[in-house]
Motif scaffolding. Sequence first.
Motif, PDB file in Angstrom:
ATOM      1  N   VAL A 597      48.876  52.403  46.420  1.00 27.61           N
ATOM      2  CA  VAL A 597      48.951  51.331  46.371  1.00 27.61           C
ATOM      3  C   VAL A 597      49.707  51.158  44.775  1.00 27.61           C
ATOM      4  O   VAL A 597      50.275  50.675  44.167  1.00 27.61           O
ATOM      5  N   MET A 598      48.330  50.479  44.387  1.00 28.22           N
ATOM      6  CA  MET A 598      47.658  50.271  42.952  1.00 28.22           C
ATOM      7  C   MET A 598      48.468  51.394  41.944  1.00 28.22           C
ATOM      8  O   MET A 598      49.494  51.124  40.817  1.00 28.22           O
ATOM      9  N   VAL A 652      41.251  48.668  41.405  1.00 30.30           N
ATOM     10  CA  VAL A 652      41.861  47.748  39.869  1.00 30.30           C
ATOM     11  C   VAL A 652      41.492  49.118  39.124  1.00 30.30           C
ATOM     12  O   VAL A 652      41.442  49.495  37.744  1.00 30.30           O
ATOM     13  N   CYS A 653      40.083  50.337  38.886  1.00 40.35           N
ATOM     14  CA  CYS A 653      39.382  51.178  37.764  1.00 40.35           C
ATOM     15  C   CYS A 653      40.800  52.458  37.547  1.00 40.35           C
ATOM     16  O   CYS A 653      41.289  52.915  37.204  1.00 40.35           O
ATOM     17  N   LEU A 654      42.068  52.213  38.711  1.00 40.86           N
ATOM     18  CA  LEU A 654      42.877  52.630  38.372  1.00 40.86           C
ATOM     19  C   LEU A 654      43.976  52.148  37.212  1.00 40.86           C
ATOM     20  O   LEU A 654      44.743  53.003  36.576  1.00 40.86           O
ATOM     21  N   LEU A 676      45.586  43.982  31.046  1.00 45.10           N
ATOM     22  CA  LEU A 676      44.021  43.870  31.537  1.00 45.10           C
ATOM     23  C   LEU A 676      44.178  42.604  30.977  1.00 45.10           C
ATOM     24  O   LEU A 676      43.187  41.270  31.767  1.00 45.10           O
ATOM     25  N   ALA A 677      44.350  41.802  29.806  1.00 48.80           N
ATOM     26  CA  ALA A 677      44.237  41.243  29.046  1.00 48.80           C
ATOM     27  C   ALA A 677      44.725  39.551  30.151  1.00 48.80           C
ATOM     28  O   ALA A 677      44.197  38.891  30.336  1.00 48.80           O
ATOM     29  N   GLU A 678      45.941  40.071  30.675  1.00 50.91           N
ATOM     30  CA  GLU A 678      45.985  38.052  31.023  1.00 50.91           C
ATOM     31  C   GLU A 678      45.418  38.854  32.777  1.00 50.91           C
ATOM     32  O   GLU A 678      44.614  37.906  33.414  1.00 50.91           O
ATOM     33  N   PHE A 679      45.043  39.941  33.348  1.00 49.37           N
ATOM     34  CA  PHE A 679      43.699  40.162  34.301  1.00 49.37           C
ATOM     35  C   PHE A 679      42.689  39.140  33.579  1.00 49.37           C
ATOM     36  O   PHE A 679      41.621  38.500  34.368  1.00 49.37           O
ATOM     37  N   TYR A 680      42.048  39.635  32.442  1.00 50.89           N
ATOM     38  CA  TYR A 680      40.649  38.912  31.915  1.00 50.89           C
ATOM     39  C   TYR A 680      40.377  37.599  32.476  1.00 50.89           C
ATOM     40  O   TYR A 680      39.878  36.839  31.910  1.00 50.89           O
ATOM     41  N   GLN A 681      42.099  36.633  31.899  1.00 51.58           N
ATOM     42  CA  GLN A 681      42.204  35.685  32.173  1.00 51.58           C
ATOM     43  C   GLN A 681      41.388  34.878  33.539  1.00 51.58           C
ATOM     44  O   GLN A 681      41.045  34.004  33.422  1.00 51.58           O
ATOM     45  N   PRO A 684      36.764  37.370  34.437  1.00 46.81           N
ATOM     46  CA  PRO A 684      36.641  37.446  33.175  1.00 46.81           C
ATOM     47  C   PRO A 684      35.615  38.710  33.533  1.00 46.81           C
ATOM     48  O   PRO A 684      35.244  39.656  32.224  1.00 46.81           O
ATOM     49  N   LYS A 685      35.050  38.820  34.401  1.00 46.44           N
ATOM     50  CA  LYS A 685      34.808  40.320  34.383  1.00 46.44           C
ATOM     51  C   LYS A 685      34.650  41.713  34.656  1.00 46.44           C
ATOM     52  O   LYS A 685      33.949  42.210  34.273  1.00 46.44           O
ATOM     53  N   ILE A 686      36.277  41.538  34.924  1.00 45.54           N
ATOM     54  CA  ILE A 686      36.315  43.130  34.043  1.00 45.54           C
ATOM     55  C   ILE A 686      36.336  43.155  32.980  1.00 45.54           C
ATOM     56  O   ILE A 686      36.368  44.764  33.223  1.00 45.54           O
ATOM     57  N   GLY A 687      35.804  42.813  32.024  1.00 48.00           N
ATOM     58  CA  GLY A 687      35.796  43.219  30.742  1.00 48.00           C
ATOM     59  C   GLY A 687      34.353  44.081  30.911  1.00 48.00           C
ATOM     60  O   GLY A 687      34.470  45.314  30.930  1.00 48.00           O
TER      61      GLY A 687
END
Length: 1042
Positions: A597-598, A652-654, A676-681, A684-687
């Motif tokens: 789905v992702m 999320v790794c997709l 990704l930048a929006e997700f990062y806000q 923050p751990k996605i960095g």
Amino acid sequence: TPPEPGVPVRLSSAGPGEARREQMEPAPAKAKPQGRLLVSTQLDAKDELEERLERCVGIVQSLTNGLSEREANDALTANVCKGQQQHEEVCLGLFTLVLTEPTQAQRCYRDLTLVNRDGMNVILVKINQILMEKFLKLQDVPRTQLVWLVRELVKSGMMGADGVVMTLLKQIAGGDISSKNLWLAESVLDILLDQKEWVLKSGMLIAMSVYTYLRLIVDHGAPNLLTLRQKEVDFCISMLREKFMECLIIGRDLVRLLQNVARIPEMELVWKDLLHNPQVLSPQFTGVLQLLTARTSRKFLACRLTPDMETKLLFMTSRVRFGQQKRYQDWFQRQYLSTAESQSLRCDLIRYICGVVHPSNEVLSSDILPRWAIIGWLLTTCTSNVAASNAKLALFYDWLFFNPEKDSIMNIEPAILVMHHSMKPHPAITATLLDFMCRIIPHFFPPLESQVRQGVFNSLTFIMEKRVLAHLAPLFDNPKLDRELRSMLRERFPEFCSSPSPPTEVKMEESVSLDMDNHMLDKEEGCYDNTEAAFSDDEEEVNNKGKKREFRFHPIKEAVIEEPADITPWLDQLDDTMKEKVQQLQKTSDTETQCEVMQEIVDLILEEDFDTEQMSALASCLAELFKDHFRGDVLPEEITEESLEESISKPVCLVFRNLVTMQEDNSGFSVLLDMLAEFYQKQPKIGYHLLYYLKASKAANGKMMLYESFAQATALGDLHTCLMMDMKACQEDDVRLLCYLTPSIYTEFPDETLRSGELLNMIVAVIDSTQLQELMCHVMMGNLVMFRKDSVLNILIQSLDWETFEQYSTWQLFLAHSIPLETIIPILQHLKYKEHPEALSCLLLQLRREKPSEEMVKMVLSRPCHPEDQFTTSILRHWASKYDDTLGEHIKAQLIKNNNQPRKRQSLRSSSSKLAQLTLEQILEHMDNLRLSLSNTKNNFFTQTPILQALQHVQASCDEAHKMRFSDLFSLAEEYEDSQAKPPKSRRKAPASSPRSRKGAAPPTNNEEESASSSASEEEDSKPKAPKRKRKGSSAVGSDSD
């Protein structure tokens, strides 16, 4: 100070066309198309502004190539007449040449004034744009040239130049005494002084420059900055005396700034006139109360923050959620508040937050980081009592003469809320602020005590009227406050110390309540300290139970209780197709299905008709749905190819996988980065999860630089900042992962990691001995480089403030590298035996393995002598037993050199620096200590001819006090002299002549002519030749090298 631009290019004997080409075209060596204006790496995307300016340069050069100077001017003039676009292109081309070609600057500026048709408006707009958006990225030459161009515009009296100068003033950072900032401060000041008549025509520029330099004077108190400070003082006094009514528009903060510099003698006279003789300053000025009752305009409060500081603060107060602010605060602290001199910046920040940052009602009622939390953080991280007092005054400054009809509730709201919210987690913070509020009333300015009391009373009354707090009794009469403070509050404010009802909900400005549900209240507690909060060693107190409690604002850790993901608030913002996919993702818990789905969601994002406005809502949905993926350890317990692949198979790794397979010029690449930048806000751990993916995935091999593109796409927009924040987050969550990533991070991003000790400190603060040993093995095998020669000394000096284990770990890692010890030996000048035992012990063991060099001996001898400090004696003793000849020669060289140095010059040198300096007295003290240490041994160090000759040389010229103090040491030289002297009576006349007149002779053999030439030899000894000594060991004194 950087030099003025060069004179116009000298014409050669070539023809006019060739001469023109020589003047207008950059030299071939400088013709690289990139990097002339802004600092960038090969991987940075081309800056749009720089690209446009370069195109304009190309147009100018194509118009003027091969033409004489006059023909070129005609061609440019003809082109600008064709239309607005051509006019702008030529003007910007010449403007860019001024910035990038100093040797052509005068000529290009003259051409610019000739062809310009809009009063330089296009240039002024572009300068303002560069100052506000690109100034920090400017290379050194364009930065210097930009200031030169502003000076020329001011000289020409261009309309609008005053606005550019005010923007330039804003770029001078407070609390920053770096060379670039000092240069900018002095350069702008020189413009203002040189063009004083022009300055006096603009009232706003007068006020802005006085406000700026009154503030900067505080930072420039160091001895090496006194010349600059005097220029600033003279300028401010001149403006205040001649144009006081223009300065009056600053308002009450003018008094605050003058108060900070009133102890400077010249300023004290102005200060006394302000208080006691106002008519001298201006007939229209009635007194200091006139100033104090006038609120300072936002323009002035904002001018003391650079555009970058302002952007970051506004981002925190409008985009960062309460509870997620720590990483942003840490970044701001590292960037702007990490030095001793930066403490003065806190006042500017607090005044800006109180007077300029006035959030809307919508923001006030949301979960965005409130102003009081930022101010609380600024107060609790003060490291200086003076800075803390000034910060508290900045917070309460609008209270002192508050008038509800003129002043805003938003200016006084942060202070009362800091006190209110601190009462439960940190009563000491509330107590110190309440105490300050009470004591400032009689002490601010005794003649105006009644007005200050009324101002504070008005503030408290208005706070209750606007329901910021419904009642003040729970604050003023709280049992957590000590009895004396409560008594003082009851005495000063009896009206507010009794409440008929229990404390009510906290309210915000203009009757808008901050509806703090349980979730928000939990965050408020965790923001300071609770059972789950992280503790550190700074700013601690011990509570009744013996636990350490930290005075810092901390986000709480995520709750352990699992709650179902709620994405309802954002679903309606998605279009139907995307909404369906997200709901599908929510319903399934199977990882493989989620991944499928992702991938479909990623495909939708990559479609051309994707509406980017729903990006933020989509990121919020995904962050909520995948929150479980960011809990727990990322790195598998046992690291194998299979376990690593499995760990990066999350949905999320997709997004990462799609980015890795794309080309950077693909349009979808930037869209996914924005996603990704929006997700990062939101998360923050996605960095650091991205960093882990790039390291662990086979498909991502060699693609680590993709992270740089990600960093530039985030709101931070800076690789170093983003990397440090992500590694800090990783350090807090998973130390094993931090160690796993370390080799790759240092290898792929050397410029970001090796230039400071920031990342190293993160690592050594959390690793254990096993992980330390693993990192050392990585270094020894060549997989990891954590130090390089150009920065290792600074990093080791930084480490002196770290914890003991952190320092020992740092030294172990350093020793694993093959960096010569001489690179870092100057650190000895910074080491004090009581404060830095870790570094001293590591250095001692390392020096023990080294053969002494001249620099090593000099640094070891430069340590101050202290009975308890055995460092110098112990290493000298070791060298004396193992390398006695080498050590003897080096000590002899230092004795001769320092003995011949004029005493006045020596004392001046030692007083001009805080670092330990080598003096003759120090060397003799260390020698005497070494003599005592070797006295009961069979060591023959002090029987060596070079040592005895050097002692003779020193004894002959030193004063009686030194001869008495070091008599035992000099007696060795006398015994040597007795054994060497042939005729006994010649010994007393020229005690130092004998050994020094025998150049090239073997020491045991007496020279027959020695007695006869003693007087001439003595005269020659008084002027030894130091440079030759460096090459030949000791040409001025007899040598035993034969």
